[in-house]
Design an enzyme around this catalytic site. Sequence first.
Site, PDB file in Angstrom:
ATOM      1  N   CYS A 140       0.828  -1.220   0.000  1.00 12.51           N
ATOM      2  CA  CYS A 140       0.000   0.000   0.000  1.00 12.51           C
ATOM      3  C   CYS A 140       0.854   1.258   0.000  1.00 12.51           C
ATOM      4  O   CYS A 140       0.661   2.150  -0.819  1.00 12.51           O
ATOM      5  CB  CYS A 140      -0.967  -0.017   1.169  1.00 12.51           C
ATOM      6  SG  CYS A 140      -2.272  -1.244   0.948  1.00 12.51           S
ATOM      7  N   HIS A 141       1.804   1.326   0.946  1.00 11.22           N
ATOM      8  CA  HIS A 141       2.674   2.509   0.993  1.00 11.22           C
ATOM      9  C   HIS A 141       4.122   2.127   1.235  1.00 11.22           C
ATOM     10  O   HIS A 141       4.929   2.937   1.684  1.00 11.22           O
ATOM     11  CB  HIS A 141       2.197   3.484   2.078  1.00 11.22           C
ATOM     12  CG  HIS A 141       0.722   3.722   2.050  1.00 11.22           C
ATOM     13  ND1 HIS A 141      -0.165   3.005   2.819  1.00 11.22           N
ATOM     14  CD2 HIS A 141      -0.027   4.569   1.302  1.00 11.22           C
ATOM     15  CE1 HIS A 141      -1.398   3.403   2.556  1.00 11.22           C
ATOM     16  NE2 HIS A 141      -1.346   4.351   1.640  1.00 11.22           N
ATOM     17  N   GLY A 142       4.447   0.857   1.019  1.00 10.55           N
ATOM     18  CA  GLY A 142       5.842   0.443   1.063  1.00 10.55           C
ATOM     19  C   GLY A 142       6.454   0.197   2.432  1.00 10.55           C
ATOM     20  O   GLY A 142       7.634   0.485   2.639  1.00 10.55           O
TER      21      GLY A 142
END
Length: 192
Positions: free
Chosen positions: A156-158
């Site tokens: 999703c955001h690493g």
Amino acid sequence: MSEHETTSEGTGEPTRRDFLYLTTGMAGAVGAVAVAWPFIDQMRPDASTLALASIEVDVASLEPGMSLTVKWRGKPIFIRNRTPEEVEAANAVQLADLKDPIARNANLPVDAQATGVDRSGGKGKENWIVMIGTCTHLGCVPLGQAGEYNGWFCPCHGSVYDTAGRIRKGPAPENLAIPTFSFVSDTKIKIG
Ligand code: FES
């Protein structure tokens, strides 16, 4: 058959008679739902029953390097039989290098440190890892055996977690949470 009738059939438009039938059918469905609801509501367990809910998971078939995801209280639970290399990699990490040095292990005191052992099933069961599979950033489900540390990776955001589920990079603030669990036998884990 006239040309007009052929065209009307070809469009697939519902006739007036079909429409009345559909309307009646819908009224019937709404009535059924209204009647069924009170019964469903009575069958719903109350909050205290939900809070106690626990599950037992048979892990006999999980060889080293294999994982299983089960659902507990609506959340995914990652169970992994780690390889010796994964255990070794997790144990070699210095606490000072961790973004979140707290174990986040519901089976230990709240200030227990995130050592390789305290993130695992404990001494003698260090190969086992049991975690709530919800990214501590915004709740996505991370992917297993992925990312820079070959632990878990949240696309999703690493956010990057290591082989002990500890946050190492990315926006997530905490290690993946460890739920209350215990071994009821060598091959059976009770969660909750
Ligand atoms: S929800 Fe996992 S990185 Fe944002």
